[in-house]
Design a protein around this motif. Structure first.
Motif, PDB file in Angstrom:
ATOM      1  N   ALA A  75      31.358  24.378  79.812  1.00 63.93           N
ATOM      2  CA  ALA A  75      30.584  25.633  79.682  1.00 63.93           C
ATOM      3  C   ALA A  75      29.671  25.227  78.341  1.00 63.93           C
ATOM      4  O   ALA A  75      28.778  26.431  78.340  1.00 63.93           O
ATOM      5  N   GLY A  76      29.706  24.398  77.841  1.00 65.97           N
ATOM      6  CA  GLY A  76      28.722  23.996  76.704  1.00 65.97           C
ATOM      7  C   GLY A  76      29.023  24.077  75.324  1.00 65.97           C
ATOM      8  O   GLY A  76      28.134  23.958  74.348  1.00 65.97           O
ATOM      9  N   CYS A  77      30.655  24.399  75.131  1.00 68.63           N
ATOM     10  CA  CYS A  77      30.980  24.330  73.647  1.00 68.63           C
ATOM     11  C   CYS A  77      30.753  23.100  72.888  1.00 68.63           C
ATOM     12  O   CYS A  77      30.844  22.110  73.421  1.00 68.63           O
ATOM     13  N   LEU A  78      30.341  23.260  71.974  1.00 71.05           N
ATOM     14  CA  LEU A  78      29.926  22.261  70.973  1.00 71.05           C
ATOM     15  C   LEU A  78      31.155  21.865  70.092  1.00 71.05           C
ATOM     16  O   LEU A  78      31.332  20.718  69.495  1.00 71.05           O
ATOM     17  N   ALA A  79      32.204  22.522  70.016  1.00 68.51           N
ATOM     18  CA  ALA A  79      33.581  22.403  69.571  1.00 68.51           C
ATOM     19  C   ALA A  79      34.345  23.478  70.190  1.00 68.51           C
ATOM     20  O   ALA A  79      34.032  24.243  70.411  1.00 68.51           O
ATOM     21  N   VAL A  80      35.778  22.721  70.025  1.00 70.91           N
ATOM     22  CA  VAL A  80      36.834  23.523  70.410  1.00 70.91           C
ATOM     23  C   VAL A  80      37.803  23.633  69.732  1.00 70.91           C
ATOM     24  O   VAL A  80      38.227  22.432  68.950  1.00 70.91           O
ATOM     25  N   VAL A  81      38.191  24.836  69.109  1.00 71.85           N
ATOM     26  CA  VAL A  81      39.449  24.950  68.160  1.00 71.85           C
ATOM     27  C   VAL A  81      40.476  25.552  68.845  1.00 71.85           C
ATOM     28  O   VAL A  81      40.694  26.271  69.497  1.00 71.85           O
ATOM     29  N   GLY A  82      41.766  24.807  68.490  1.00 72.48           N
ATOM     30  CA  GLY A  82      42.962  25.230  69.126  1.00 72.48           C
ATOM     31  C   GLY A  82      44.072  24.225  69.502  1.00 72.48           C
ATOM     32  O   GLY A  82      43.871  22.989  68.721  1.00 72.48           O
ATOM     33  N   ALA A  83      44.612  24.280  70.559  1.00 77.22           N
ATOM     34  CA  ALA A  83      45.817  23.417  71.028  1.00 77.22           C
ATOM     35  C   ALA A  83      46.629  23.181  69.673  1.00 77.22           C
ATOM     36  O   ALA A  83      46.966  22.092  69.238  1.00 77.22           O
ATOM     37  N   ASN A  84      47.114  24.489  69.158  1.00 76.18           N
ATOM     38  CA  ASN A  84      47.610  24.244  67.631  1.00 76.18           C
ATOM     39  C   ASN A  84      49.150  23.912  67.827  1.00 76.18           C
ATOM     40  O   ASN A  84      49.640  23.562  66.563  1.00 76.18           O
ATOM     41  N   TYR A  85      49.808  23.891  68.905  1.00 76.68           N
ATOM     42  CA  TYR A  85      51.175  23.493  68.948  1.00 76.68           C
ATOM     43  C   TYR A  85      50.916  21.943  68.861  1.00 76.68           C
ATOM     44  O   TYR A  85      50.082  21.248  69.659  1.00 76.68           O
ATOM     45  N   THR A  86      52.042  21.380  68.394  1.00 72.58           N
ATOM     46  CA  THR A  86      52.010  19.789  68.648  1.00 72.58           C
ATOM     47  C   THR A  86      51.897  19.094  69.975  1.00 72.58           C
ATOM     48  O   THR A  86      51.212  18.360  69.956  1.00 72.58           O
ATOM     49  N   ASP A  87      52.843  19.598  70.686  1.00 79.72           N
ATOM     50  CA  ASP A  87      52.834  19.204  72.015  1.00 79.72           C
ATOM     51  C   ASP A  87      51.426  18.972  72.673  1.00 79.72           C
ATOM     52  O   ASP A  87      50.954  18.360  73.569  1.00 79.72           O
ATOM     53  N   SER A  88      50.658  20.489  72.537  1.00 76.49           N
ATOM     54  CA  SER A  88      49.402  20.573  73.169  1.00 76.49           C
ATOM     55  C   SER A  88      48.364  19.604  72.546  1.00 76.49           C
ATOM     56  O   SER A  88      47.701  18.946  73.192  1.00 76.49           O
ATOM     57  N   ALA A  89      48.389  19.426  71.375  1.00 76.32           N
ATOM     58  CA  ALA A  89      47.383  18.432  70.805  1.00 76.32           C
ATOM     59  C   ALA A  89      47.504  17.361  71.030  1.00 76.32           C
ATOM     60  O   ALA A  89      46.582  16.357  71.409  1.00 76.32           O
ATOM     61  N   MET A  90      48.860  16.662  71.426  1.00 78.12           N
ATOM     62  CA  MET A  90      49.120  15.376  71.700  1.00 78.12           C
ATOM     63  C   MET A  90      48.666  14.982  72.923  1.00 78.12           C
ATOM     64  O   MET A  90      47.852  13.919  73.200  1.00 78.12           O
ATOM     65  N   ALA A  91      48.700  15.874  73.723  1.00 72.33           N
ATOM     66  CA  ALA A  91      48.590  15.972  75.319  1.00 72.33           C
ATOM     67  C   ALA A  91      47.085  16.128  75.282  1.00 72.33           C
ATOM     68  O   ALA A  91      46.328  15.357  76.302  1.00 72.33           O
ATOM     69  N   LEU A  92      46.111  16.399  74.706  1.00 76.56           N
ATOM     70  CA  LEU A  92      44.882  16.626  74.569  1.00 76.56           C
ATOM     71  C   LEU A  92      43.972  15.801  73.930  1.00 76.56           C
ATOM     72  O   LEU A  92      42.758  15.516  74.214  1.00 76.56           O
ATOM     73  N   ALA A  93      44.537  14.904  73.221  1.00 79.98           N
ATOM     74  CA  ALA A  93      43.681  13.910  72.185  1.00 79.98           C
ATOM     75  C   ALA A  93      42.835  13.117  73.072  1.00 79.98           C
ATOM     76  O   ALA A  93      41.786  12.886  72.854  1.00 79.98           O
ATOM     77  N   GLN A  94      43.456  12.658  74.023  1.00 79.49           N
ATOM     78  CA  GLN A  94      42.902  11.463  74.827  1.00 79.49           C
ATOM     79  C   GLN A  94      41.532  11.893  75.438  1.00 79.49           C
ATOM     80  O   GLN A  94      40.451  11.567  75.565  1.00 79.49           O
ATOM     81  N   TYR A  95      41.656  13.466  75.918  1.00 79.84           N
ATOM     82  CA  TYR A  95      40.656  14.100  76.545  1.00 79.84           C
ATOM     83  C   TYR A  95      39.598  14.343  75.538  1.00 79.84           C
ATOM     84  O   TYR A  95      38.456  14.425  76.221  1.00 79.84           O
ATOM     85  N   ALA A  96      39.748  14.920  74.435  1.00 77.70           N
ATOM     86  CA  ALA A  96      38.849  15.075  73.420  1.00 77.70           C
ATOM     87  C   ALA A  96      38.113  13.765  73.070  1.00 77.70           C
ATOM     88  O   ALA A  96      36.734  13.964  72.880  1.00 77.70           O
ATOM     89  N   ASN A  97      38.699  12.769  72.959  1.00 80.49           N
ATOM     90  CA  ASN A  97      37.993  11.624  72.514  1.00 80.49           C
ATOM     91  C   ASN A  97      36.947  11.284  73.529  1.00 80.49           C
ATOM     92  O   ASN A  97      35.994  10.656  73.523  1.00 80.49           O
ATOM     93  N   GLU A  98      37.531  11.424  75.194  1.00 82.72           N
ATOM     94  CA  GLU A  98      36.737  10.928  76.036  1.00 82.72           C
ATOM     95  C   GLU A  98      35.493  11.788  76.343  1.00 82.72           C
ATOM     96  O   GLU A  98      34.515  11.593  76.423  1.00 82.72           O
TER      97      GLU A  98
END
Length: 367
Positions: A75-98
């Motif tokens: 949708a064009g977001c320049l930054a995303v804030v959240g995935a505040n639980y450790t489990d969520s953040a760990m799962a998303l790290a790869q996709y943020a970097n990609e």
């Protein structure tokens, strides 16, 4: 219409994504941070917030969190804030970097890292145990009983905890494990084992689901056990009610000695006519700081793209913080994405159903 207003309206707004259902609760805090950035001239164009409630784990699935993050990026977001639980953040790290769109999270785990992963921790898996063992040492407790809820960060917490106990000469008398499916009777039995170990204090390492449910308080009451006790930043689950945490010391981020916290509160009341939700507590100020960081990163961005905002985050230095103690500030760097600096973690206590400030970190070492 002035030429400045005309230019303002012609500029496309910047979009920022908010990932997780908790952001609906703190929409006023994050809006206030962006509005103040506009008023100060830090942000020179309109903004839009896009919300996705499903941040994935632990309540949902990793797939759901990834899909939510990708929708915000598409949708064009320049930054995303959240995935505040450790489990969520760990799962998303790869996709943020990609995706090369910065993800800024409250998660405390060292496992959330990478070129596009930034932490403004609501705690720290290494820092929490260091402060807990420091408190035990300063309070004269030499044998601690540990209850370690099973979670993705459980081993991470315990590894740091054992390291600090070894460093400061505190013995671990007994360890019991629980998970969120543990019943009150089972929890009572585990507390009985810990009580009978001869420990002179109790430490809780992990998430706070059983605390919020009231099971921990009920189990301790059943045993009639009221030991000196301290927990990780699960303590800040007081946001759901102070009574469940009666008698606990914990790692906190709400500090009345921070003048910026008082000014934030005063501006919020002036703007909205009431206190933030469940005030006093740390989370409204943390939400404000996270939003303010994004506005500052947009100001410093070399170009309004994901990589540009990443560079903007890495260029922040000595930004004042509402969160934490009076010496807390925010800064980044190309290889430094843990953005809180200074006394951003300290101690709180719940006594007679009221949150109290219980002091800043003080070293136990004599040099």
């Amino acid at each position: 219409m002035t030429s400045i207003e005309d230019r303002w309206l012609k500029l496309a707004p910047v979009r920022v994504g908010w990932l997780g259902m908790e952001w609906r609760r703190f929409e006023r805090e994050i809006t206030m941070a962006f509005d103040e950035a506009v008023e100060r001239g830090v942000l020179d164009r309109r903004y839009e917030f896009l919300f996705e409630d499903d941040a994935g784990l632990p309540q949902g699935t990793a797939k759901g969190g990834v899909e939510s993050y990708r929708r915000l990026v598409e949708a064009g977001c320049l930054a995303v804030v959240g995935a505040n639980y450790t489990d969520s953040a760990m799962a998303l790290a790869q996709y943020a970097n990609e995706s090369q769109v910065p993800l800024i999270s409250m998660a405390g785990t060292d496992a959330f890292h990478g070129e596009y992963c930034f932490r403004m921790g609501n705690g720290d898996v290494g820092g929490d145990p260091a402060l807990i063992v420091n408190w035990l040492k300063r309070e004269g407790h030499s044998r601690v009983a540990v209850l370690a809820p099973w979670s993705p960060i459980g081993e991470e917490y315990f590894r740091f905890f054992r390291q600090e106990c070894r460093r400061l000469g505190v013995s671990v008398a007994a360890v019991e494990m629980v998970d969120n499916a543990t019943t009150t009777d089972e929890l009572t039995a585990k507390f009985r084992v810990l009580r009978d170990s001869g420990a002179d204090a109790l430490a809780w390492l992990g998430y706070g689901g059983l605390v919020v449910s009231g099971a921990v308080r009920e189990a301790l009451d059943k045993l009639g056990w009221d030991p000196p006790r301290i927990m990780t930043t699960a303590f800040m689950q007081y946001i759901w009610g102070f009574e469940q945490l009666e008698g606990w010391v914990g790692i906190d981020q709400w500090c009345p000695e921070n003048p910026r916290m008082h000014r934030f509160h005063a501006r919020f009341v002036a703007r909205y006519g009431e206190d933030p939700w469940m005030w006093p507590n740390a989370i409204p100020g943390l939400a404000y700081d996270m939003a303010a960081v994004v506005a500052e990163a947009l100001h410093r961005a070399t170009v309004l793209t994901g990589p540009g905002v990443k560079e903007g985050l890495e260029r922040i230095r000595f930004m004042p913080a509402v969160t934490g103690g009076p010496n807390t500030h925010i800064a980044g760097g190309p290889y430094d994405h843990q953005m809180f600096k200074g006394d951003w973690l300290h101690y709180g206590r719940i006594r007679d159903g009221v949150l109290e400030f219980a002091g800043l970190y003080e070293s136990t070492d004599d040099y």
